[in-house]
Design an enzyme around this catalytic site. Sequence first.
Site, short mmCIF file in Angstrom:
data_model
loop_
_atom_site.label_atom_id
_atom_site.label_comp_id
_atom_site.label_asym_id
_atom_site.label_seq_id
_atom_site.Cartn_x
_atom_site.Cartn_y
_atom_site.Cartn_z
N ASN A 89 -8.55 -8.54 -18.58
CA ASN A 89 -9.96 -7.29 -17.72
C ASN A 89 -10.93 -6.61 -18.90
O ASN A 89 -12.20 -7.53 -18.06
CB ASN A 89 -9.29 -6.00 -18.34
CG ASN A 89 -8.64 -5.57 -16.77
OD1 ASN A 89 -7.91 -6.49 -16.74
ND2 ASN A 89 -7.63 -3.79 -17.71
N ARG A 413 -6.30 -8.43 1.00
CA ARG A 413 -5.77 -9.58 0.17
C ARG A 413 -4.45 -9.20 0.73
O ARG A 413 -3.45 -8.21 0.27
CB ARG A 413 -5.53 -8.90 -1.01
CG ARG A 413 -7.07 -8.66 -1.40
CD ARG A 413 -7.44 -8.32 -3.30
NE ARG A 413 -8.37 -7.69 -3.51
CZ ARG A 413 -9.61 -8.91 -4.21
NH1 ARG A 413 -9.13 -10.10 -3.75
NH2 ARG A 413 -10.92 -8.65 -4.35
N ARG A 443 -13.84 -11.06 -2.76
CA ARG A 443 -13.88 -11.80 -3.48
C ARG A 443 -13.12 -12.12 -4.78
O ARG A 443 -12.27 -11.29 -4.95
CB ARG A 443 -14.80 -10.85 -4.98
CG ARG A 443 -15.96 -11.46 -5.14
CD ARG A 443 -16.74 -11.15 -5.83
NE ARG A 443 -18.11 -10.22 -5.17
CZ ARG A 443 -18.58 -10.96 -4.55
NH1 ARG A 443 -19.21 -11.93 -4.76
NH2 ARG A 443 -19.34 -10.40 -3.52
N HIS A 473 -12.48 -3.39 3.95
CA HIS A 473 -12.20 -2.98 3.05
C HIS A 473 -10.76 -2.17 3.72
O HIS A 473 -10.00 -1.76 2.97
CB HIS A 473 -12.60 -2.05 2.13
CG HIS A 473 -11.89 -2.58 0.95
ND1 HIS A 473 -11.55 -0.62 1.03
CD2 HIS A 473 -10.90 -2.69 -0.47
CE1 HIS A 473 -10.86 -1.08 -0.42
NE2 HIS A 473 -10.63 -2.38 -1.45
N TYR A 506 1.14 -0.94 -8.08
CA TYR A 506 -0.24 -0.49 -7.26
C TYR A 506 0.87 0.73 -7.18
O TYR A 506 1.90 0.87 -6.24
CB TYR A 506 -0.68 -0.54 -6.63
CG TYR A 506 -2.28 -1.59 -7.26
CD1 TYR A 506 -1.30 -2.93 -8.59
CD2 TYR A 506 -2.88 -2.24 -6.35
CE1 TYR A 506 -2.20 -2.99 -8.51
CE2 TYR A 506 -3.63 -3.09 -7.13
CZ TYR A 506 -3.12 -3.43 -8.34
OH TYR A 506 -4.40 -4.81 -8.82
N ARG A 602 -9.11 6.85 -11.29
CA ARG A 602 -8.79 6.10 -12.85
C ARG A 602 -9.66 5.61 -13.59
O ARG A 602 -9.62 4.94 -14.50
CB ARG A 602 -6.91 5.54 -11.87
CG ARG A 602 -6.88 4.20 -13.05
CD ARG A 602 -6.55 2.77 -11.78
NE ARG A 602 -7.39 2.30 -12.10
CZ ARG A 602 -7.40 1.56 -10.59
NH1 ARG A 602 -6.76 1.67 -9.81
NH2 ARG A 602 -8.90 0.82 -10.51
N HIS A 630 -3.82 3.69 -7.62
CA HIS A 630 -4.78 3.15 -6.57
C HIS A 630 -4.88 3.93 -4.99
O HIS A 630 -5.17 3.73 -4.17
CB HIS A 630 -3.59 1.94 -6.61
CG HIS A 630 -5.42 1.00 -5.66
ND1 HIS A 630 -4.98 0.52 -4.17
CD2 HIS A 630 -5.94 0.20 -6.03
CE1 HIS A 630 -6.27 -0.33 -3.64
NE2 HIS A 630 -6.57 -0.37 -4.94
#
Length: 746
Positions: A89, A413, A443, A473, A506, A602, A630
């Site tokens: 990260n 995704r 991305r 999205h 997730y 989060r 998520h």
Amino acid sequence: MAAATEVKVREPELALAMAEAKAEAIAEASEAAQMADHLRDETVKLKPGLYFNREMSLLKFQRRVLDNSLSERHPLLERVKFLAITHSNIDEFFMVRVSGLREQTKAGVSETSPDGMTPAEELASVRQELLAIFEQQAAHWRDTLRPMLEKSGIAICDYKQLNHKQKQFVKEYFEREVFPVCTPLAVDPGHPFPHISNLSLNLAVSLRDPDGRKHFARLKVPNVLPRLVQILDEDSAQPTFVWLEQALIAHLDKLFPSMEIVEAHPFRVIRDADIEIQELEADDLLQTIEESLSRRRFGSAVALITNPTIPHHLWSMLMEKLELTVDEHYPIGGPLGLSDLMEVYRLERPDLKDATFTPHIPAILRSHSIFDAIRERDIILHHPFDSFNPVVDFIRRAADDPNVLAIKQTLYRAGANSPIIEALGEAAEEGKQVAVLVELKARFDEEKNIGWARELEQAGVHVTYGLIGLKTHCKVALVVRKERDGLRRYVHIGTGNYNSATSRLYTDIGMFTCRPEIGEDASDLFNYLTGYSKQTQYNRFLVAPINMRDGLRERIKREVAQHRRSGGGHLIFKMNSLVDPQLIEDLYNASRAGVQIDLIVRGMCCLRPGVAGVSENICVISIVGRFLEHSRIYYFRNGGEGEVLIGSADLMPRNLDFRVETFVPVQDAALKSYLVNDVLAVYLRDTVNSHLLLQDGKYIRKQPVKGETGEDAQLTLIARAASEAQVGEAEQKARPRSEYGRVDVR
């Protein structure tokens, strides 16, 4: 009917899922960085003291991830995994966030962010926090995890610790596996300084020839080999590993014969990994993105990472060649690139990992076909506690069903080896009308999505790439089916991607429904995405950037009005990030009016809770545990007639203004009760994975009420799913739930 098979995350699948998760994390950071300039120009100007810095807030999230590695409540290899994730990260933070601030500083941007800091001031603060995190990571590995691994039968050794027999094994391994793939690169007037690829591990080698002249060479540590070399030793009862770069350093004489090895030091370079796409000037968006991807690996360097022992003349030479400043050099103790510790996590040691569990499939989906079940009632799945199989089954059955006429879906995704992609292609080959919006601008997943787009087109799917200037999205799938009473639309809408791999890592919410008004909204949404529809009115959907921002603001103001009339105002919002200044100001106004506000955020949270006269009625917690939180759930008490929205958006400018996002209201009373009382309330009771945000910006572990044991929300949800898996549909229907609207979560 979906098969109630056990779904466990096996090691190859885990590696794939972790890679998918990493790609999404990079992308999230990248898009957020692009919003920095927008935030600096926001018309809503909060007092800087009421707004936390977004970059520092994100680094505090990394601290909370690292805290899971520090915590003894996790099994040992899970702690190793959290350390690897934190390091990965931080790499991503450099690649996107630091690079963005660096560009703004170089461009002379002096405007302040909402918290009152210039880009240069942010860079200075970020550097100090990063140095502290690096120091903590290195010390934790050296003093805690590495000794504990050795006690548990996993030895991670330095080369100098090996005995003669082990060194002989490493020598033979080097000659057989390493030497053939190494390419030492000299640096002199005839050999220019080579390109150092992003995140690669390298050796800076200082040499002396027989004439006494000094030379410099760069050697890339081969990333096609394991970073940790396992030493096969019959005399040892435990696996022993040595770092590949140390094995290389010990045998440099084989790569530089007749030269004296003066010294060798490892280093890493982190580069700007962002790309810009000029959509308006692109005749073919797919081709334009492909061309842009080839430029990504040549982004400018943003950081040099070395050990503190590297001499000044070597690191200063590297800084000069990379065009970096002194403040962009980060000395770190111990091994560099600790994200490679995922290799240790993948060892077959179930005794050192979390126990596996079987995701639950609701009884109605075990006893009915998917379409019969949805006709009977709306269905909510809470992943990973509920299986993702029914979502895959929804598309597969639609592809096989001769009564299905059309399938439409958004893909952001989808992941590798996607069964959903396969089913969509099969549906088109069967002659069904299949339209898929593949977001090419997802991305760091652009290349993968280009591949999916071409594969789907070859199967006869109508593929579109979204809207110019906006990322699509939202997570929506629409199936149109011919039935006795006419055409019926079946809809799935979720908070997470249609990705089987990340659905196991997730937490996300998905809802199936065939309510006519939601079906109409889904059709209107796809017409907006694929055609020239200028639809601005929806029956139930809130759609960004059309009506979502205004819809959320109106609901917050409605809560204030209801509270002033009859009291009891209550908002519970669960999201990944809270950054938007306008929505933060609306929440402050609601708090001033006395509305109780519980926020489960989060990651980044720029709202400052607990300020007298402003936010004393706002409580903010962050849940960071085994699974990455998520899901996005927004609850408005609304005078007792509660409203619950689920969808794909966080409260950030990028979501509300620069993406196509959707929220849908949950209308079934039992499902609303489930989300409020059996999901949100459980998270708010958590005292194991929960961190409480204080007024000064610090996060502290939330403590259980005196005399009570702590509760782990994720374990509670695992246990509940296991319990429900043992009962049938009739018993599930008969189970009493908390009375909806009576939420006591403080």
